[in-house]
Write a protein that holds these residues in place. Structure first.
Motif, mmCIF file in Angstrom:
data_model
loop_
_atom_site.group_PDB
_atom_site.id
_atom_site.type_symbol
_atom_site.label_atom_id
_atom_site.label_comp_id
_atom_site.label_asym_id
_atom_site.label_seq_id
_atom_site.Cartn_x
_atom_site.Cartn_y
_atom_site.Cartn_z
ATOM 1 N N LEU A 1 17.914 91.349 -3.666
ATOM 2 C CA LEU A 1 17.333 90.577 -2.574
ATOM 3 C C LEU A 1 15.842 90.329 -2.784
ATOM 4 N N SER A 2 15.199 91.201 -3.534
ATOM 5 C CA SER A 2 13.754 91.060 -3.745
ATOM 6 C C SER A 2 13.401 89.790 -4.515
ATOM 7 N N THR A 3 14.392 89.149 -5.133
ATOM 8 C CA THR A 3 14.127 87.916 -5.881
ATOM 9 C C THR A 3 13.992 86.703 -4.967
ATOM 10 N N TYR A 4 14.320 86.868 -3.677
ATOM 11 C CA TYR A 4 14.215 85.766 -2.719
ATOM 12 C C TYR A 4 12.878 85.830 -1.984
ATOM 13 N N SER A 5 12.317 84.655 -1.711
ATOM 14 C CA SER A 5 11.047 84.623 -0.962
ATOM 15 C C SER A 5 11.263 84.956 0.503
ATOM 16 N N GLN A 6 12.420 84.603 1.041
ATOM 17 C CA GLN A 6 12.786 84.936 2.412
ATOM 18 C C GLN A 6 14.208 85.482 2.404
ATOM 19 N N ILE A 7 14.434 86.542 3.152
ATOM 20 C CA ILE A 7 15.725 87.230 3.159
ATOM 21 C C ILE A 7 16.308 87.198 4.560
ATOM 22 N N THR A 8 17.598 86.852 4.654
ATOM 23 C CA THR A 8 18.295 86.863 5.936
ATOM 24 C C THR A 8 19.441 87.857 5.869
ATOM 25 N N ILE A 9 19.492 88.740 6.868
ATOM 26 C CA ILE A 9 20.537 89.755 6.942
ATOM 27 C C ILE A 9 21.220 89.656 8.295
ATOM 28 N N TRP A 10 22.530 89.728 8.264
ATOM 29 C CA TRP A 10 23.318 89.737 9.501
ATOM 30 C C TRP A 10 23.954 91.114 9.663
ATOM 31 N N GLN A 11 23.541 91.821 10.704
ATOM 32 C CA GLN A 11 24.145 93.108 11.058
ATOM 33 C C GLN A 11 25.143 92.834 12.182
ATOM 34 N N ALA A 12 26.415 92.705 11.832
ATOM 35 C CA ALA A 12 27.452 92.335 12.793
ATOM 36 C C ALA A 12 28.060 93.587 13.419
ATOM 37 N N THR B 1 11.826 89.526 5.706
ATOM 38 C CA THR B 1 13.237 89.601 6.100
ATOM 39 C C THR B 1 13.401 89.252 7.575
ATOM 40 N N HIS B 2 14.484 88.553 7.874
ATOM 41 C CA HIS B 2 14.892 88.312 9.266
ATOM 42 C C HIS B 2 16.285 88.912 9.426
ATOM 43 N N ILE B 3 16.415 89.826 10.370
ATOM 44 C CA ILE B 3 17.699 90.468 10.645
ATOM 45 C C ILE B 3 18.272 89.917 11.940
ATOM 46 N N PHE B 4 19.493 89.425 11.891
ATOM 47 C CA PHE B 4 20.232 89.070 13.090
ATOM 48 C C PHE B 4 21.169 90.233 13.416
ATOM 49 N N ALA B 5 20.911 90.895 14.536
ATOM 50 C CA ALA B 5 21.731 92.032 14.955
ATOM 51 C C ALA B 5 22.581 91.588 16.134
ATOM 52 N N THR B 6 23.904 91.543 15.936
ATOM 53 C CA THR B 6 24.779 90.982 16.962
ATOM 54 C C THR B 6 25.822 91.989 17.413
ATOM 55 N N ASP B 7 26.264 91.792 18.642
ATOM 56 C CA ASP B 7 27.321 92.627 19.199
ATOM 57 C C ASP B 7 27.949 91.870 20.358
ATOM 58 N N ILE B 8 29.149 92.282 20.726
ATOM 59 C CA ILE B 8 29.856 91.649 21.839
ATOM 60 C C ILE B 8 29.388 92.199 23.186
ATOM 61 N N SER B 9 28.719 93.359 23.174
ATOM 62 C CA SER B 9 28.334 94.054 24.401
ATOM 63 C C SER B 9 26.855 93.873 24.701
ATOM 64 N N ASP B 10 26.539 93.269 25.836
ATOM 65 C CA ASP B 10 25.144 93.126 26.252
ATOM 66 C C ASP B 10 24.513 94.490 26.519
#
Length: 280
Positions: free
Chosen positions: A100-111, A135-144
């Motif tokens: 991942l360090s080879t990318y200038s911007q990193i996107t991660i999805w924590q589902a 890095t930008h992390i999208f952290a998602t869940d079904i429960s608010d």
């Protein structure tokens, strides 16, 4: 046997009714969740909500939309821990992050981020690798409710003390206490660890992909789905990943018997770490 003489059959019908209410009234689709696990959670929910039966709970939820948040919180499985399965985090540290360090911007999805323990663990990993600021992390869940807890970042101090060993086993280069502030029996995670995190409600069953990710982590969620639903979700992950992107699932989960497996090749079977084959 009929529902009048077979309690198990009656309960099965009540579960069908409850699931149909959630789907048709609110858009939550639990029809392809593992039935045994789902039934246990519904039984627990009946007790928690003070109802007499699953049918009573279904009727209440149908006519009282304000209760849906508590219902979804009760049906989700927000169970995690910091640096769970240290060998997985060691594999991420040694194999995935250098790529991942080879990318200038990193996107991660924590589902299926639950109450956030794994999000903070991942942020620590990225910080120590010098990658967090890009890095930008999208952290998602079904429960608010779980998402709110994750944002708050407050946990029993005992949980963090227990996690210190796992952090080091996962290749930690500092001390875990560098990343939280403890007082009495509670510990608050350093909020800088979520400065690059977007928390969002996302239903893996009904919602579409929303980002192009370099890494997706979805650990110990698929075990609650039927084979058909697992394959559907894995297809979504394949669509969301960039060419050569990484997928990490739970150590009790396995892609090998899914039709979607042909889209990935294994990097580390023990860590259940895979890489997407070329696409498009």
């Amino acid at each position: 046997m009929s529902p009048e003489t077979d309690p198990a059959l009656l309960e099965e019908l009540e579960v069908d009714l409850f699931v149909e209410v959630l789907h048709r009234r609110y858009g939550y689709d639990f029809r392809d969740y593992g039935r045994a696990s789902l039934t246990r959670r519904i039984r627990n929910l009946v007790s928690q909500q003070g109802e007499q039966s699953i049918a009573d709970l279904a009727a209440r939820v149908l006519h009282q939309p304000e209760r849906i948040g508590d219902v979804i919180a009760g049906l989700s499985v927000p169970v995690s821990e910091f640096f769970r399965d240290p060998s997985v985090f060691l594999a991420l540290r040694e194999v995935v992050l250098p790529a991942l360090s080879t990318y200038s911007q990193i996107t991660i999805w924590q589902a299926g981020c639950a109450r956030g323990e794994e999000v903070y663990s991942l942020a620590i990993l990225l910080t120590e690798a010098g990658l967090y600021d890009r890095t930008h992390i999208f952290a998602t869940d079904i429960s608010d409710a779980a998402l709110a807890s994750a944002k708050e970042g407050i946990y029993p101090s005992e949980d963090l003390r227990d996690a210190a060993r796992r952090y080091l086993a996962g290749g930690g280069t500092h001390t875990l206490s560098d990343y939280y502030h403890a007082r009495y029996d509670r510990a608050k995670m350093d909020q800088r660890l979520i400065s690059r995190v977007t928390f969002a409600n996302h239903n893996l069953v009904t919602d579409e992909v929303f980002c192009e990710a370099h890494l997706i982590l979805c650990r110990n969620v698929l075990i609650y789905f039927t084979d058909v639903l697992q394959d559907r979700v894995l297809g979504k992950f394949a669509t969301s990943l960039v060419r050569g992107g990484f997928l990490c699932v739970g150590t009790r989960e396995n892609l090998q018997f899914s039709p979607a497996a042909q889209k990935f090749h294994a990097i580390d079977i023990k860590a259940q770490l895979y890489r997407l084959q070329g696409k498009r």
